[in-house]
Design a protein around this motif. Structure first.
Motif: not given
Length: 173
Positions: A3-4, A7, A64, A67, A70, A75-76, A79, A84
């Motif tokens: 996801g990062l 983006h 961030f 994410l 999300s 993903v949550r 994150a 992380r």
């Protein structure tokens, strides 16, 4: 990480689109009499820039936060992982990194062996690489006898305490 990366790649792509559109705008003004090939798509370039304008205002912290919010549970969860969170703090800037290290001093997640080891090594490295970067614990809300300790010593003492209290970890000491 996916996801990062998505983006960040979209931010880079947007930047490339802006540069190419600016370059083509200059070529359009210079080549009025004999237009350059590839410059005839001005309206489409402006439409593309308009539709991706929200990406141009994104900052690393926004990524961030997105994410963490999300709609996808995996993903949550990723994150919110403490490791992380450390990476996010360092990517977003020095103030967030310093806040992360000092906030983790009283955080329950730092009590795990791997997190405490990570944050201890991080504090030692930061204190060596950037002297004065980390405040002392007296500068933040803390309790007990540790009030005047620099963050590095606080983590070292906690880590040594953990290593000596658990016989299974003695091989690491």
């Amino acid at each position: 990480e996916d996801g990062l990366l998505i983006h960040l790649r979209s931010m880079v792509g947007r930047y490339v689109d802006e540069v190419l559109a600016a370059h083509n705008d200059v070529r359009r003004t210079v080549g009025v009499r004999y237009p350059y090939r590839g410059t005839e798509h001005g309206p489409y370039e402006r439409e593309q820039l308009t539709s991706t304008s929200s990406i141009a205002t994104l900052h690393e912290a926004d990524i961030f936060r997105a994410l963490g919010a999300s709609p996808y549970k995996q993903v949550r969860d990723e994150a919110s992982d403490p490791f992380r969170a450390a990476i996010a703090a360092f990517v977003t800037g020095s103030h967030e990194a310093s806040t992360f290290v000092t906030r983790t001093a009283n955080d329950a997640s730092a009590s795990s062996h791997s997190m405490l080891r990570f944050i201890t090594h991080l504090a030692i490295y930061l204190d060596f690489a950037v002297p004065g970067f980390l405040p002392s614990l007296g500068d933040m809300a803390s309790n007990g006898d540790d009030d005047g300790l620099p963050v590095r010593e606080y983590y070292l003492l906690r880590y040594i305490e953990l290593l000596t209290s658990d016989r299974g970890l003695w091989h690491l000491a």
